[in-house]
Write an enzyme that holds these catalytic residues in place. Structure first.
Site, PDB file in Angstrom:
ATOM      1  N   HIS A  22       0.803  -1.091   0.211  1.00  0.00           N
ATOM      2  CA  HIS A  22      -0.018  -0.063   0.027  1.00  0.00           C
ATOM      3  C   HIS A  22       1.001   1.127  -0.088  1.00  0.00           C
ATOM      4  O   HIS A  22       1.223   1.811   1.104  1.00  0.00           O
ATOM      5  CB  HIS A  22      -0.775   0.019   1.060  1.00  0.00           C
ATOM      6  N   HIS A  24       1.279   4.969  -2.720  1.00  0.00           N
ATOM      7  CA  HIS A  24       0.848   5.534  -3.915  1.00  0.00           C
ATOM      8  C   HIS A  24       2.210   6.291  -4.278  1.00  0.00           C
ATOM      9  O   HIS A  24       2.612   6.919  -3.479  1.00  0.00           O
ATOM     10  CB  HIS A  24       0.004   6.598  -3.392  1.00  0.00           C
ATOM     11  N   HIS A 202      -9.733   0.829  -1.226  1.00  0.00           N
ATOM     12  CA  HIS A 202      -9.522   1.687   0.007  1.00  0.00           C
ATOM     13  C   HIS A 202     -11.074   1.431   0.622  1.00  0.00           C
ATOM     14  O   HIS A 202     -11.910   1.831  -0.073  1.00  0.00           O
ATOM     15  CB  HIS A 202      -9.089   2.925  -0.144  1.00  0.00           C
ATOM     16  N   GLU A 205     -11.341   3.428   6.013  1.00  0.00           N
ATOM     17  CA  GLU A 205     -10.110   4.306   6.845  1.00  0.00           C
ATOM     18  C   GLU A 205     -10.891   5.484   7.533  1.00  0.00           C
ATOM     19  O   GLU A 205     -10.841   5.260   8.747  1.00  0.00           O
ATOM     20  CB  GLU A 205      -9.380   4.773   5.592  1.00  0.00           C
ATOM     21  N   ASP A 283       1.744   3.981   2.731  1.00  0.00           N
ATOM     22  CA  ASP A 283       0.748   4.623   2.174  1.00  0.00           C
ATOM     23  C   ASP A 283       1.237   6.001   1.402  1.00  0.00           C
ATOM     24  O   ASP A 283       1.566   5.902   0.025  1.00  0.00           O
ATOM     25  CB  ASP A 283      -0.231   5.280   3.294  1.00  0.00           C
ATOM     26  N   ASP A 284       1.529   7.078   1.981  1.00  0.00           N
ATOM     27  CA  ASP A 284       2.154   8.305   1.351  1.00  0.00           C
ATOM     28  C   ASP A 284       3.378   8.939   2.045  1.00  0.00           C
ATOM     29  O   ASP A 284       3.222   9.697   2.902  1.00  0.00           O
ATOM     30  CB  ASP A 284       1.242   9.363   1.202  1.00  0.00           C
TER      31      ASP A 284
END
Ligand code: HPA
Ligand code: ZN
Length: 343
Positions: A22, A24, A202, A205, A283-284
């Site tokens: 996961h 991005h 997703h 969340e 994630d980011d």
């Protein structure tokens, strides 16, 4: 067993072979690269310095992050920009012990600005292929549909992806969750699955447990990205455990976006104890203050996870990965061997 020092745990975390499931690619854009690309393209940024940009990464919720994340992506314009972005991520991942990465990209963020789909995928893929040749770091690419846009827009994006079918393993669903349930995308996911794409989404969340059920039952996903709000629905938790549905949990993302107030409040330890196939991911990472090893470390410190639990999570990452069974078994044996060697 003797007590583990912080340094020994940090060493173990980096040494354990891990799959990242996961991340991005647009969320790996570090402020230094943002400024370098802005200079290259003559873009004026509303921040004086790298430090000022980093200081702006102070979020209240998912949307406040997404606003900056989409604005930041504006400096990604040419094939070579996507190559540089992906290469920088892979270098960081390798140092953290990632041996396999399943990476999201958001084509609509770029095609809406006039960037060709071909340039986006070519730049990303060129860096991925290079990392595989140089380091044996394997990969899958997952095209995410932006859920705040219409299903028709997602359908057009799927059309654009079909010529690159051989480079894309699956489709996902990201962006603003609340108000954009998985049910909005049933038709495009059906078409993607019929074309041979894997599916993830997703869900849970910021959105309710019902969105997790929709992702499973309507989109027929093989994993849930985030999924942490499943805990509000005991029957759903039991199902996720029974079916070993993987959750790609992103702890630093969750605390930075205030899904949990503090890491000590994170439910990943409870979900693991209930038999769920939880994994740890970044994630980011450029926006949330850490790559995958930082995420493992933050959870370990806050929840005092044992080395065996950390190894369990690393093994889960291979169980959950889109890898051949023989490769999964080989990496899982590698995790056990690493734990034995360092214990
Ligand atoms: N949630 C939804 N959309 C996203 C995220 C996320 O955590 N990161 C990048 N796009
Ligand atoms: Zn995400």
């Amino acid at each position: 067993m003797t007590a583990w020092s912080d340094a020994a745990l940090a060493h173990l975390i980096r040494a354990l072979p891990k799959a990242e499931l996961h991340v991005h690619i647009e969320g790996t854009l570090e402020p230094e690269l943002t400024f370098a690309l802005a200079r290259k393209h003559g873009v004026r940024l509303p921040y004086k310095s790298v430090h000022a940009l980093r200081r702006a990464y102070d979020f209240d919720d998912l949307q406040s992050f997404l606003d900056l994340y989409y604005a930041g992506a504006d400096v990604l314009r040419e094939e070579s920009d996507f190559y540089a972005l992906t290469r920088a991520y892979l270098q960081r991942a390798r140092v953290d012990g990632v041996v396999h990465a399943e990476i999201f990209f958001d084509p609509q963020t770029h095609t809406a600005r006039g960037v060709a789909f071909a340039d986006v995928i070519s730049g990303i893929h060129r860096a991925l292929a290079e990392a595989e040749r140089a380091w044996g770091l394997t990969h899958r690419l997952i095209l995410c549909f932006l859920r705040h846009l219409s299903e028709e827009d997602a359908q057009r994006t799927l059309d654009q992806a079909l010529p690159y079918r051989h480079l894309i393993a699956g489709v996902g669903l990201d962006s603003s969750e609340v108000g954009h349930p998985p049910s909005k995308f049933v038709t495009v996911f059906e078409r993607a699955r019929a074309a041979g794409f894997g599916a993830v989404a997703h869900a849970g969340e910021e959105g309710p447990p019902a969105y997790i059920r929709e992702a499973l039952d309507l989109l027929q996903v093989s994993r849930i990205d985030h999924g942490v709000r499943c805990e509000e629905d005991a029957e759903l938790v039991a199902r996720l455990a029974r079916e070993r549905v993987p959750l790609t949990v992103c702890p630093l993302s969750n605390t930075r976006l205030k899904v949990f107030a503090r890491m000590e409040d994170h439910n990943i330890g409870r979900l693991l104890a209930q038999g769920l196939c939880v994994t740890i991911n970044s994630d980011d990472p450029a926006y949330f203050g850490g790559y995958i090893a930082d995420n493992y470390l933050a959870v370990q410190r806050a929840l005092n996870l044992s080395p065996v639990s950390l190894a369990r999570i690393a093994k889960n990452s291979f169980e959950a990965a889109w890898l051949a069974d023989a490769d999964k078994r080989r990496w899982i044996a590698g995790v056990d061997a690493c734990l034995l060697r360092l214990t």
